[in-house]
Design a protein around this motif. Structure first.
Motif, PDB file in Angstrom:
ATOM      1  N   TYR A 206     171.357  58.797 -14.095  1.00 13.03           N
ATOM      2  CA  TYR A 206     172.108  60.013 -13.777  1.00 13.03           C
ATOM      3  C   TYR A 206     173.356  59.668 -12.961  1.00 13.03           C
ATOM      4  CZ  TYR A 206     168.678  63.184 -15.695  1.00 13.03           C
ATOM      5  OH  TYR A 206     167.889  63.860 -16.568  1.00 13.03           O
ATOM      6  N   MET A 207     174.457  60.300 -13.340  1.00 15.75           N
ATOM      7  CA  MET A 207     175.747  60.043 -12.701  1.00 15.75           C
ATOM      8  C   MET A 207     176.383  61.371 -12.303  1.00 15.75           C
ATOM      9  SD  MET A 207     179.186  58.270 -14.358  1.00 15.75           S
ATOM     10  CE  MET A 207     178.573  56.591 -14.319  1.00 15.75           C
ATOM     11  N   LEU A 208     177.130  61.352 -11.215  1.00 15.28           N
ATOM     12  CA  LEU A 208     177.884  62.547 -10.818  1.00 15.28           C
ATOM     13  C   LEU A 208     178.901  62.885 -11.907  1.00 15.28           C
ATOM     14  CD1 LEU A 208     178.748  64.649  -8.635  1.00 15.28           C
ATOM     15  CD2 LEU A 208     180.418  62.946  -7.881  1.00 15.28           C
ATOM     16  N   TYR A 209     178.865  64.135 -12.371  1.00 20.41           N
ATOM     17  CA  TYR A 209     179.843  64.560 -13.380  1.00 20.41           C
ATOM     18  C   TYR A 209     181.076  65.154 -12.701  1.00 20.41           C
ATOM     19  CZ  TYR A 209     181.805  66.492 -17.632  1.00 20.41           C
ATOM     20  OH  TYR A 209     182.658  66.780 -18.673  1.00 20.41           O
ATOM     21  N   ASP A 210     180.858  66.150 -11.868  1.00 17.40           N
ATOM     22  CA  ASP A 210     181.979  66.777 -11.166  1.00 17.40           C
ATOM     23  C   ASP A 210     181.417  67.774 -10.170  1.00 17.40           C
ATOM     24  OD1 ASP A 210     184.571  67.483 -10.451  1.00 17.40           O
ATOM     25  OD2 ASP A 210     185.272  67.433 -12.510  1.00 17.40           O
ATOM     26  N   MET A 211     182.300  68.402  -9.430  1.00 19.16           N
ATOM     27  CA  MET A 211     181.903  69.466  -8.521  1.00 19.16           C
ATOM     28  C   MET A 211     182.179  70.802  -9.212  1.00 19.16           C
ATOM     29  SD  MET A 211     180.964  67.383  -6.230  1.00 19.16           S
ATOM     30  CE  MET A 211     180.463  68.473  -4.895  1.00 19.16           C
ATOM     31  N   ASP A 212     181.261  71.750  -9.046  1.00 16.34           N
ATOM     32  CA  ASP A 212     181.365  73.029  -9.752  1.00 16.34           C
ATOM     33  C   ASP A 212     182.159  74.025  -8.902  1.00 16.34           C
ATOM     34  OD1 ASP A 212     181.123  75.174 -11.364  1.00 16.34           O
ATOM     35  OD2 ASP A 212     178.933  75.221 -11.398  1.00 16.34           O
ATOM     36  N   PHE A 213     183.486  73.932  -9.020  1.00 21.51           N
ATOM     37  CA  PHE A 213     184.339  74.820  -8.236  1.00 21.51           C
ATOM     38  C   PHE A 213     184.306  76.250  -8.775  1.00 21.51           C
ATOM     39  CE2 PHE A 213     186.096  70.612  -7.449  1.00 21.51           C
ATOM     40  CZ  PHE A 213     186.264  70.631  -6.077  1.00 21.51           C
ATOM     41  N   ASP A 214     183.914  76.424 -10.033  1.00 21.40           N
ATOM     42  CA  ASP A 214     183.833  77.784 -10.569  1.00 21.40           C
ATOM     43  C   ASP A 214     182.701  78.572  -9.900  1.00 21.40           C
ATOM     44  OD1 ASP A 214     185.937  77.363 -12.288  1.00 21.40           O
ATOM     45  OD2 ASP A 214     184.659  76.666 -13.934  1.00 21.40           O
ATOM     46  N   ARG A 215     181.614  77.875  -9.536  1.00 18.36           N
ATOM     47  CA  ARG A 215     180.494  78.572  -8.911  1.00 18.36           C
ATOM     48  C   ARG A 215     180.787  78.877  -7.443  1.00 18.36           C
ATOM     49  NH1 ARG A 215     174.663  75.828  -9.207  1.00 18.36           N
ATOM     50  NH2 ARG A 215     175.364  75.653 -11.378  1.00 18.36           N
ATOM     51  N   ASN A 216     181.371  77.932  -6.729  1.00 19.92           N
ATOM     52  CA  ASN A 216     181.679  78.152  -5.318  1.00 19.92           C
ATOM     53  C   ASN A 216     182.866  77.271  -4.945  1.00 19.92           C
ATOM     54  OD1 ASN A 216     181.805  78.361  -2.533  1.00 19.92           O
ATOM     55  ND2 ASN A 216     179.577  78.390  -2.281  1.00 19.92           N
ATOM     56  N   ALA A 217     184.026  77.876  -4.791  1.00 16.24           N
ATOM     57  CA  ALA A 217     185.242  77.113  -4.518  1.00 16.24           C
ATOM     58  C   ALA A 217     185.231  76.498  -3.124  1.00 16.24           C
ATOM     59  CB  ALA A 217     186.470  78.000  -4.691  1.00 16.24           C
ATOM     60  N   ASP A 218     184.551  77.144  -2.164  1.00 19.94           N
ATOM     61  CA  ASP A 218     184.552  76.641  -0.789  1.00 19.94           C
ATOM     62  C   ASP A 218     183.508  75.547  -0.570  1.00 19.94           C
ATOM     63  OD1 ASP A 218     186.581  78.434  -0.089  1.00 19.94           O
ATOM     64  OD2 ASP A 218     185.105  80.035   0.268  1.00 19.94           O
ATOM     65  N   ASP A 219     182.368  75.660  -1.224  1.00 21.81           N
ATOM     66  CA  ASP A 219     181.297  74.662  -1.078  1.00 21.81           C
ATOM     67  C   ASP A 219     180.711  74.376  -2.460  1.00 21.81           C
ATOM     68  OD1 ASP A 219     179.449  72.924  -0.060  1.00 21.81           O
ATOM     69  OD2 ASP A 219     178.071  74.485   0.631  1.00 21.81           O
ATOM     70  N   PRO A 220     181.451  73.667  -3.305  1.00 22.46           N
ATOM     71  CA  PRO A 220     181.017  73.488  -4.691  1.00 22.46           C
ATOM     72  C   PRO A 220     179.788  72.599  -4.794  1.00 22.46           C
ATOM     73  CG  PRO A 220     182.932  72.136  -4.229  1.00 22.46           C
ATOM     74  CD  PRO A 220     182.736  72.995  -3.021  1.00 22.46           C
ATOM     75  N   PRO A 221     178.787  73.029  -5.571  1.00 25.43           N
ATOM     76  CA  PRO A 221     177.618  72.162  -5.807  1.00 25.43           C
ATOM     77  C   PRO A 221     177.969  71.040  -6.780  1.00 25.43           C
ATOM     78  CG  PRO A 221     177.414  74.182  -7.062  1.00 25.43           C
ATOM     79  CD  PRO A 221     178.658  74.331  -6.230  1.00 25.43           C
ATOM     80  N   ALA A 222     177.187  69.956  -6.718  1.00 26.41           N
ATOM     81  CA  ALA A 222     177.441  68.796  -7.582  1.00 26.41           C
ATOM     82  C   ALA A 222     176.787  68.992  -8.946  1.00 26.41           C
ATOM     83  CB  ALA A 222     176.910  67.533  -6.917  1.00 26.41           C
ATOM     84  N   LEU A 223     177.449  68.496  -9.984  1.00 26.94           N
ATOM     85  CA  LEU A 223     176.922  68.506 -11.336  1.00 26.94           C
ATOM     86  C   LEU A 223     176.664  67.054 -11.767  1.00 26.94           C
ATOM     87  CD1 LEU A 223     179.385  71.071 -12.978  1.00 26.94           C
ATOM     88  CD2 LEU A 223     177.064  71.514 -12.155  1.00 26.94           C
ATOM     89  N   PHE A 224     175.541  66.816 -12.467  1.00 24.98           N
ATOM     90  CA  PHE A 224     175.178  65.463 -12.893  1.00 24.98           C
ATOM     91  C   PHE A 224     174.930  65.442 -14.402  1.00 24.98           C
ATOM     92  CE2 PHE A 224     174.181  65.648  -8.420  1.00 24.98           C
ATOM     93  CZ  PHE A 224     174.542  64.403  -7.948  1.00 24.98           C
ATOM     94  N   PHE A 225     175.005  64.248 -14.992  1.00 27.32           N
ATOM     95  CA  PHE A 225     174.673  64.079 -16.399  1.00 27.32           C
ATOM     96  C   PHE A 225     174.058  62.700 -16.602  1.00 27.32           C
ATOM     97  CE2 PHE A 225     177.915  61.268 -18.494  1.00 27.32           C
ATOM     98  CZ  PHE A 225     178.592  60.911 -17.345  1.00 27.32           C
ATOM     99  N   ARG A 226     173.377  62.498 -17.741  1.00 27.89           N
ATOM    100  CA  ARG A 226     172.742  61.212 -18.036  1.00 27.89           C
ATOM    101  C   ARG A 226     173.788  60.319 -18.711  1.00 27.89           C
ATOM    102  NH1 ARG A 226     167.256  59.796 -17.864  1.00 27.89           N
ATOM    103  NH2 ARG A 226     167.189  57.536 -17.828  1.00 27.89           N
ATOM    104  N   ALA A 227     174.290  59.345 -17.955  1.00 28.13           N
ATOM    105  CA  ALA A 227     175.385  58.503 -18.444  1.00 28.13           C
ATOM    106  C   ALA A 227     174.854  57.343 -19.274  1.00 28.13           C
ATOM    107  CB  ALA A 227     176.193  57.968 -17.268  1.00 28.13           C
ATOM    108  N   GLN A 228     175.511  57.090 -20.380  1.00 30.04           N
ATOM    109  CA  GLN A 228     175.181  55.962 -21.242  1.00 30.04           C
ATOM    110  C   GLN A 228     176.481  55.368 -21.781  1.00 30.04           C
ATOM    111  OE1 GLN A 228     172.617  57.890 -24.146  1.00 30.04           O
ATOM    112  NE2 GLN A 228     170.807  57.017 -23.166  1.00 30.04           N
ATOM    113  N   ILE A 229     176.519  54.062 -21.868  1.00 31.05           N
ATOM    114  CA  ILE A 229     177.647  53.435 -22.546  1.00 31.05           C
ATOM    115  C   ILE A 229     177.127  52.836 -23.843  1.00 31.05           C
ATOM    116  CG2 ILE A 229     179.114  52.984 -20.545  1.00 31.05           C
ATOM    117  CD1 ILE A 229     178.041  50.159 -20.448  1.00 31.05           C
ATOM    118  N   GLU A 230     177.839  53.121 -24.910  1.00 31.18           N
ATOM    119  CA  GLU A 230     177.503  52.594 -26.232  1.00 31.18           C
ATOM    120  C   GLU A 230     178.684  51.790 -26.726  1.00 31.18           C
ATOM    121  OE1 GLU A 230     174.693  56.392 -27.556  1.00 31.18           O
ATOM    122  OE2 GLU A 230     176.204  55.564 -28.941  1.00 31.18           O
ATOM    123  N   ASN A 231     178.485  50.488 -26.850  1.00 29.45           N
ATOM    124  CA  ASN A 231     179.569  49.575 -27.229  1.00 29.45           C
ATOM    125  C   ASN A 231     180.779  49.753 -26.309  1.00 29.45           C
ATOM    126  OD1 ASN A 231     178.095  48.525 -29.456  1.00 29.45           O
ATOM    127  ND2 ASN A 231     178.669  50.327 -30.653  1.00 29.45           N
ATOM    128  N   GLY A 232     180.505  49.928 -25.026  1.00 24.61           N
ATOM    129  CA  GLY A 232     181.581  50.010 -24.033  1.00 24.61           C
ATOM    130  C   GLY A 232     182.209  51.370 -23.888  1.00 24.61           C
TER     131      GLY A 232
END
Length: 245
Positions: A206-232
């Protein structure tokens, strides 16, 4: 070139895309995070009318590590008090670095090179609230364009291409930490400059994707995703991957 799809090649001597669970003794992710890639595009052009989306990150150089022990300041300068703002003689603001210096280790990436693919969503003027008078413009041409107030996606697309080709940026782009500045260039034709990513396929967890500023601009929660590299190549297109908050 597609109007809303660009590719930047970035490189630098060092990088640190800090894992949030190891931010005291900093340890970097293996690969650049989507949020760090987005920040590079925003350093070249950011306006309230556009939102950058990173779709793919290609790892061009082998993943190499370096362990560094460095000095950091463990305190931020406090905001001025009401008395200080009024000019009353009180204790001076600021910090004495010798008292706040901390030595910490870090595990960073070195000799990195990526190709980042991204497009932007155009936000019509009626849907964003930022006052245009607070914006900064790189040259008279851009200022003239905003005075005409004919906001279109094509105008910002042309603006980004012109700035990227000239090497213009609002602030120096960096690779995770501001001290790790990077060079960038716009790839004009992907069919001519063919990418040759590293020959590596594996799960990065799991890797940090971005901060969710749409949900809370002042204290944005973190968004994660399952990162994989395929042939770089790491797929970061939010239309194709699952992102969890």
């Amino acid at each position: 070139m597609n109007l809303h799809n660009w590719c930047l090649e970035v490189c630098g001597d060092y990088a640190c895309f800090t894992r949030p669970e190891m931010k005291v003794e900093r340890v970097s992710y293996d690969v650049m995070t989507p949020s760090a890639a987005r920040a590079i595009f925003e350093s070249i052009l950011w306006k309230p009318a556009i939102r950058w989306n990173v779709t793919r990150i290609e790892v061009m150089n082998p993943i190499k590590w370096i362990s560094v022990r460095r000095n950091e300041v463990g305190k931020t300068v406090p905001a001025p008090t009401a008395k200080q703002m009024a000019g009353v003689a009180v204790a001076p603001m600021g910090i004495f670095i010798e008292d706040e210096r901390q030595q910490r280790a870090g595990l960073f990436l070195r000799d990195v090179r990526y190709r980042i693919h991204a497009y932007f969503d155009f936000v019509p003027p009626s849907e964003h609230k930022t006052n245009h008078s607070s914006e900064f413009w790189a040259d008279e041409q851009e200022q003239t364009e905003i005075v005409r107030f004919d906001e279109t996606a094509a105008k910002y697309a042309a603006m980004f291409e012109r700035r990227a080709k000239k090497g213009q940026c609002f602030h120096r782009p960096y690779l995770g930490c501001r001290e790790f500045s990077c060079d960038f260039r716009l790839i004009d034709d992907l069919t001519v400059e063919v990418a040759r990513p590293i020959d590596e396929t594996r799960d990065l967890g799991y890797m940090l994707y971005d901060m969710d500023f749409d949900r809370n601009a002042d204290d944005p929660p973190a968004l994660f995703f399952r990162a994989q590299i395929e042939n770089g190549v790491m797929n970061t297109d939010r239309r194709q991957i699952e992102v969890r908050g």
